[in-house]
Design an enzyme around this catalytic site. Structure first.
Site, short mmCIF file in Angstrom:
data_model
loop_
_atom_site.label_atom_id
_atom_site.label_comp_id
_atom_site.label_asym_id
_atom_site.label_seq_id
_atom_site.Cartn_x
_atom_site.Cartn_y
_atom_site.Cartn_z
N ASP A 196 51.64 42.34 35.31
CA ASP A 196 52.28 41.02 35.37
C ASP A 196 52.36 40.48 33.95
O ASP A 196 52.14 41.22 32.98
CB ASP A 196 51.42 40.10 36.25
CG ASP A 196 52.25 39.01 36.93
OD1 ASP A 196 53.00 38.30 36.24
OD2 ASP A 196 52.16 38.88 38.15
N ASP A 205 37.60 30.16 33.41
CA ASP A 205 37.34 30.67 34.75
C ASP A 205 37.69 32.15 34.91
O ASP A 205 37.54 32.71 35.99
CB ASP A 205 38.14 29.86 35.77
CG ASP A 205 37.25 29.14 36.78
OD1 ASP A 205 37.75 28.27 37.53
OD2 ASP A 205 36.04 29.48 36.85
N HIS A 228 52.09 32.89 35.02
CA HIS A 228 52.23 33.67 36.26
C HIS A 228 51.13 34.69 36.40
O HIS A 228 50.44 34.76 37.43
CB HIS A 228 53.61 34.35 36.26
CG HIS A 228 54.00 34.97 37.56
ND1 HIS A 228 53.62 36.25 37.92
CD2 HIS A 228 54.74 34.49 38.60
CE1 HIS A 228 54.11 36.52 39.12
NE2 HIS A 228 54.79 35.48 39.55
N ASN A 241 31.37 29.84 41.54
CA ASN A 241 30.04 29.22 41.44
C ASN A 241 29.59 29.01 40.00
O ASN A 241 28.40 29.15 39.68
CB ASN A 241 29.01 30.09 42.20
CG ASN A 241 27.95 29.23 42.88
OD1 ASN A 241 28.12 28.01 43.06
ND2 ASN A 241 26.85 29.84 43.27
N VAL A 246 38.26 26.68 39.75
CA VAL A 246 38.57 27.22 41.07
C VAL A 246 37.72 28.44 41.39
O VAL A 246 36.94 28.90 40.57
CB VAL A 246 40.07 27.58 41.15
CG1 VAL A 246 40.93 26.37 40.94
CG2 VAL A 246 40.40 28.67 40.12
N TYR A 369 59.22 51.26 50.29
CA TYR A 369 58.67 52.59 49.99
C TYR A 369 57.33 52.68 50.71
O TYR A 369 56.41 51.91 50.47
CB TYR A 369 58.51 52.76 48.49
CG TYR A 369 57.92 54.09 48.10
CD1 TYR A 369 56.85 54.17 47.21
CD2 TYR A 369 58.42 55.28 48.62
CE1 TYR A 369 56.31 55.39 46.87
CE2 TYR A 369 57.88 56.50 48.28
CZ TYR A 369 56.81 56.55 47.40
OH TYR A 369 56.27 57.76 47.06
N VAL A 372 53.64 51.86 49.59
CA VAL A 372 53.42 50.53 49.02
C VAL A 372 52.97 49.57 50.13
O VAL A 372 53.50 49.58 51.23
CB VAL A 372 54.71 50.00 48.37
CG1 VAL A 372 54.61 48.53 48.05
CG2 VAL A 372 55.03 50.81 47.10
N SER A 426 54.58 36.13 45.14
CA SER A 426 53.74 36.47 43.99
C SER A 426 52.34 35.94 44.17
O SER A 426 51.38 36.53 43.68
CB SER A 426 54.33 35.88 42.72
OG SER A 426 55.52 36.53 42.37
#
Lengths: 885, 303
Positions: A196, A205, A228, A241, A246, A369, A372, A426
């Site tokens: 990506d 984080d 992204h 934690n 997040v 395919y 996948v 995504s």
């Protein structure tokens, strides 16, 4: 199967405070039972019960006999009124701590599942009515406060209780919190390749779980953070934690010092640029330790027709490189060069997870395919997100968000240096990658395969949750982390009805038929047992630590179907000894069938099967074909032999080739080929000695011989004539092979050189040379044929290009020593005289001459000056003026 | 004085060995032996005993004979086409001499231009063309020590440009004597005593150093004859014999024969005319060998 499982806690203190009193408090007087705690009227299908010792013993017995809750069983009769279809211990078998577990009465707590959801009060009352059930309570909802990440409350996609608004439906999440609490939060041995935009490696984080990456846009190791890619990575493994930001599905537990899964950034987007080869990035992930490839990207089709055409063509035709990379990842992730699972790899092979696409289309060439795993997007209300692609090719759905329902209905995760919302398939895709990572974190190890992961991921997903949505536009079942973790259930496979055991030297070969469990799933594997002491196998509980003296081997049913015959072997036993054997099957959650003997009888009551091992036999070396070979000095040849051990023992083969010309190789450690490259050895007779030894000390030898003959140098096979050319540009072609040959029949290497390139060019094509005159003059061409041992033969010839209108050539002029007088044709009688400027004859000679054998006149003893050379032959007289220096 | 030249042939044996080429190739700058005076060339190339000596070309011939000439001053020039069928070399000849009392001096020169030749490299690769050139300059002086005997010395410079990279030069000296005894003259000396020429291969070659002797007889009827013998040390003997008939000191016919190592054999014919001091001589060589067709014309003025 839909599993609605409310958050449960096995944290004993929490559980005890909410639902369980101490055994004494529970039984203030014998026989009294009571409901404990307030019970709401919510619909429940899972209840927690506390059994009496008597009922507990019945349950345990029938569980061991595979009769639990069956119609003919006591428990089946008892629990039928409450519609209980399964039950399992809340506190599983504790191994070495089982004794104290039982001492505390924890073995009496069971989780029962009801065949339908009923009001909690009714469930409780029905269960309490059953004799032996002392307590019955619904599973309490526990507020999710196991992680201290402040923004977890925005992440409905992990835990959705419907409280964030009307667009949020309870249960529309990935059901990950029970996994965090009961199974795993992620293991750093699992690496997820994020293909990506770049992951922000310095994000507060993400840094904890970031393991590195490569930038395929700039072809460098410098990763530049992209919103992204960073968002996707956060869903997979944002640090849990840590009091900041997040959570990530497999982000570990910072406070407990536990890292999550590793995030490997395979950057393929940078600003508006993209990598030239996404395929290379995918493959790089496999070559750098990843077993999960996360891909939230796809081809940019402008129209549905374009997308459909690509899908019809298929990925193999549309993008063969991408297909090759995906296949490579699936085949080789976690494996060595030979495709074997690496010792430190959690999984053999990889999974390729891809977002289905955001065009609301039903075709996608990548998603369609087969290998996948295509992920569709669901809104927080179980509906397909408006943008999500759909179709039967979509394998699984996950939360992707739906901005049409409001900003907060999108997926919340990390961005570059911050946090924020995004929507899309995504965002759905990394949820599946994260759940897959959790599965591998818990179940991964030697023998765990990508197929097993996929089976859990898909079959453990929530079909019921998506039933209505999928009627309209199919996006697959909803990913369910807890469902995938508990996939396979608590039912062990059926007992092996019979097996055969055949001794083979010091090994025992077992053969049996693959069994299934009550859920119709085949056994995950079988454990074979052998012991010299029969008593050690009697009443054997394989779920516990095996007693000393019991040898066991596990075999897995990969590739086998129920009803097929399967084999396994226990090796390395003592020779000629009596052993007792047994077998038991187990499911993926390590629930075992009864341990049975060869007749299918449980060894709890029957004796294990007796057998005796055999003796050791030496390996056998067998020459295949000829045992000797004769080679010319330039030839290669092979000799073959095979090595077998009648006992199937591992054999080591020592090879002595006699010279460096002989090498030995084998593709299968059974058939061996000795390759002899004669040019590497001198002439002579050589012996190949082969010794095959098993690990118990027995060996066998084999002998082969090869003879290398004497090498003979290449020879002239015929004379080569001189070449006379009469114009510039004239060509002549020769095949050098016609003139130089090898007496040994070897194919020679030919070359040719010119004495000067002033008047002739040479080009060579194989063994043929082409000569082309570029000026008048004479050149010597030397051909050479060489054999592989370096011996050679040379042949020279002359090429003369001269103007035919000039009858004689006299050179060099001026002359210092030797003057050459060359007639234009051969003559047997040419008179050459050299006359001084005053007319005195200083030289005169008569003899034969030709263009290639001219007359040589030694002018060394002549004084410097001008002279006239007169040449007379065949009635012609020609004159040249020369100068002697 | 009329001189009758009787041709003498000494040839046969000498000619066979010479045609084998022994010796002739060992002499550098053989063009120094080519007679530049048409009168001398017409009489077989005689040059020692004064039969056809010229005051103008005396530095090329026997310088010691000059004090015994009848002229006081002689200036001349000429054109010579040597061996047109072989060497084809063309010379411009010139000379001047003075005689006063017992003393005489002469300076002469010859510039030769050859046909261009084509250069060829080893293997027969054609190169460019080049035209070789020769030059022969001489200066001499003599003194009649008695009324019958004279002595003289000539110094000469020879050069030979053979190619763009090869040019040779040499110096030589003639030491000559002359005696006039009535109708008989005798000349002798050593010619071309000088430096050697070194070839590219390192060998050294002499210019045509020779010991020379000649005798001439002049009758009262305009007949005269001379016989010269030269021995070129590096090559071998040269014999020249010639005769002439001079009518009224105006017209002269000449003939001669030469055989030798440096100059090959030839038969020569010559004509001369003199009128009021102006003279013209011509000689033509008839030979089966290289010099055949040679033509030499000399003209000048003497008084």
């Amino acid at each position: 199967m839909k599993k609605i499982i409310f958050t449960l806690s096995i944290i004993v203190p929490l559980f005890a405070a909410c639902t369980v009193q101490t055994p004494d408090e529970l039984n203030p007087a014998a026989g009294e039972t009571e409901l404990s705690g307030a019970v709401s009227d919510e619909q429940v299908s899972v209840m927690e019960v506390y059994l009496s010792e008597e009922l507990c013993a019945v349950v345990e017995r029938e569980m061991a006999d595979q009769k639990l809750l069956t119609r003919s069983s006591e428990t089946g009769e008892l629990f039928s009124s409450a519609n209980v279809f399964s039950m399992e211990r809340i506190f599983p078998y504790a191994g070495e701590y089982e004794e104290r577990t039982r001492r505390e009465g924890l073995h009496r707590f069971y989780r029962v599942r009801l065949s339908e959801s009923v009001p909690a009060t009714r469930a409780s009352s029905e269960l309490i009515e059953i004799e032996g059930i002392e307590k019955a309570t619904p599973v309490r909802k526990i507020k999710q406060n196991s992680f201290n990440d402040p923004e977890l409350k925005r992440q409905w996609h992990y835990y959705n209780d419907g409280s964030l608004g009307s667009s949020f439906s309870k249960g529309c999440d990935v059901n990950v919190t029970p996994v965090w609490e009961s199974y795993t939060t992620g293991d750093p041995k699992v690496i997820v390749a994020v293909v990506d935009g770049g992951i922000d490696p310095d994000h507060t984080d993400l840094a904890y779980n970031y393991v590195g990456g490569y930038n395929f846009v700039s072809n460098s190791k410098r990763i530049t953070g992209d919103n992204h890619g960073t968002h996707v990575a956060g869903t997979i493994a944002a640090t849990n934690n840590n009091g900041v930001g997040v959570c990530g599905i497999a982000g570990g537990d910072y406070a407990a010092g536990k890292k999550g899964v590793g995030l490997l950034s395979c950057q393929v987007f940078e600003g508006s640029s993209s990598a030239e080869s996404f395929a290379a990035a995918i493959k790089w992930g496999a070559d750098n330790g990843a077993v999960i490839s996360q891909n939230s990207w796809g081809f940019d089709f402008k129209t549905d027709q374009e997308a459909a055409a690509a899908a019809r063509a298929g990925l193999a035709n549309y993008s063969p490189g991408l297909k090759a990379a995906i296949d490579y990842f699936i085949k080789y992730a976690g494996c060595d060069n030979a495709g074997r699972q690496k010792a430190d790899s959690p999984m053999k092979g990889g999974v390729y997870i891809s977002s289905a696409g955001n065009d609301n289309r039903n075709r996608d060439v990548i998603g369609e395919y087969g290998p996948v795993i295509a992920v569709g997007a669901v809104a927080p209300n179980f509906n397909k997100a408006y943008y999500s692609n759909y179709g039967s090719w979509v394998d699984i759905a996950a939360p992707g968000g739906d901005a049409q329902l409001g900003t907060t209905t999108q997926v919340y995760s990390t961005k570059v240096g911050t946090y924020g919302y995004f929507q899309g398939t995504s965002m759905a895709c990394p949820h599946v990658s994260g759940v897959a990572a959790l599965i591998v974190s818990y179940y991964g190890g030697q023998g765990f395969t990508a197929d097993k992961l996929t089976e859990r991921l898909i079959n453990g997903a929530n079909v019921d949750a998506m039933k209505k949505t999928n009627e309209r536009t199919y996006i697959g079942p909803l990913v369910d982390a807890f469902g995938s973790m508990t996939y396979g259930g608590a039912n062990p496979p059926a007992d092996v009805a019979a097996y055969t055991v055949t001794p083979k030297s010091n090994s025992l070969d077992f053969s049996w038929v693959v069994t299934a469990d009550k859920d119709g799933l085949k056994a995950y594997g079988y454990e074979l047992f052998a012991s010299e002491d029969a008593s050690r196998l009697k009443g054997l509980n394989p779920a516990k630590e095996l007693p000393e003296g019991v040898i066991s081997v596990k075999v897995f049913t990969e590739g086998y179907k129920v009803g097929q015959t399967m084999t396994g072997r226990i090796t390395d036993l003592d020779f000629s000894k009596t052993y007792y054997t047994a077998i038991a099957g187990f499911n993926s959650n390590n629930f075992y069938s009864n341990v049975t003997n060869a007749s299918g009888q449980s060894t709890t009551s029957a004796d294990p099967t007796e057998t005796e091992t055999g003796v050791n036999h030496a390996p056998v070396v067998t020459v295949k074909g000829e045992s000797s070979i004769t080679l010319k000095a330039h030839e290669t040849g092979t000799l073959k032999f095979s090595v077998a051990d009648p006992d199937d023992h591992e054999v080591t083969v020592e090879f002595d080739g006699g010279s460096k010309a002989a090498t030995c190789k084998s593709e299968d450690n059974v058939n061996y080929t000795v390759n002899i490259n004669a040019p590497l050895a001198e002439a002579g007779i050589y012996t190949v000695n082969v010794t095959a030894s098993d690990k118990y000390g027995l060996s066998a030898t084999g002998t082969l011989t090869y003879t290398v003959l004497e090498n003979h140098a290449p020879e002239k096979s015929k004379d080569v004539d001189n070449i006379l050319m009469s114009r510039v540009g004239e060509k002549a072609t020769l095949n050098m092979e016609d003139y130089i040959k090898d007496p040994d029949g070897e194919t020679l290497t030919y070359s040719a050189v010119l004495s000067t390139s002033t008047n002739l060019t040479l080009s060579q094509d194989g063994n043929t040379i082409e000569l082309r005159s570029t000026n008048f003059g004479e050149t010597t061409v030397t051909m050479r044929g060489s054999d592989i041992k370096g011996k050679y033969c040379t042949l020279s010839f002359k090429v003369l290009a001269r103007d035919p209108s000039i009858p004689i050539d006299v050179y060099p002029n001026p002359v210092v020593d030797v003057m050459t007088v060359r007639p234009y044709k051969a003559t047997s009688s040419a008179t050459v005289s050299v006359v001084s400027a005053t007319g005195a004859t200083v030289f005169e000679q008569t003899g034969a001459g030709s263009p290639f054998d001219p007359v040589k006149v030694n002018m060394g003893g002549v004084a410097p000056g001008k002279y006239v050379v007169n040449v007379s032959f065949d009635g012609e007289t020609h004159q040249r003026t020369i100068v002697k220096q | 004085m009329k001189k009758i030249l009787v041709s003498i042939s000494l040839f046969a044996a000498l000619g066979a060995s010479l045609s084998a080429g022994d010796g002739a190739g060992s002499v550098a700058m053989p063009f120094a032996e080519i007679p530049r005076n048409a009168a001398a060339l017409g009489e077989g190339g005689v040059h020692l005993a004064g039969s056809s000596s010229s005051l103008a070309y005396g530095a090329f011939e026997n310088i010691a004979a000059l004090p015994f000439t009848t002229s006081k001053v002689d200036v001349g020039g000429g054109y010579e086409m040597w061996a047109p069928k072989q060497s084809n070399e063309k010379f411009i000849n010139f000379g001047a001499g003075v005689h006063f009392g017992k003393f005489a001096a002469s300076v002469a020169g010859s510039l030769g231009n050859n046909e261009p030749y084509t250069e060829y490299r080893e293997g027969g690769f054609e190169g460019s063309k080049f035209t070789p050139k020769d030059m022969h300059i001489a200066f001499g002086a003599a003194y009649g020590i008695t009324k019958n005997i004279g002595l003289g010395v000539s110094g000469k410079y020879l050069s030979n440009t053979l190619s763009s990279a090869a040019a040779y030069s040499a110096f030589g000296v003639d030491v000559m004597a002359f005696g006039s005894f009535g109708p008989v003259n005798v000349g002798a000396g050593v010619r071309n005593i000088g430096s050697k020429v070194k070839s590219y291969s390192g060998d050294e070659f002499s210019i045509p150093t020779a010991a020379s002797v000649g005798v001439a007889y002049a009758s009262a009827f305009g007949l005269g004859a001379e016989l010269d013998a030269d021995y070129v040390f590096a090559a071998g003997p040269d014999i020249s014999a010639g005769a002439h008939y001079c009518w009224n000191d105006m017209l002269t016919v000449r003939a001669g024969y030469h055989v030798g190592a440096v100059l090959p054999s030839f038969l020569s014919l010559g004509l001369g005319a003199k009128f009021f001091g102006v003279y013209v001589d011509a000689a033509y060589l008839v030979s089966p060998a290289v010099p055949s067709g040679t033509l030499c014309i000399s003209a000048g003025y003497r008084f």
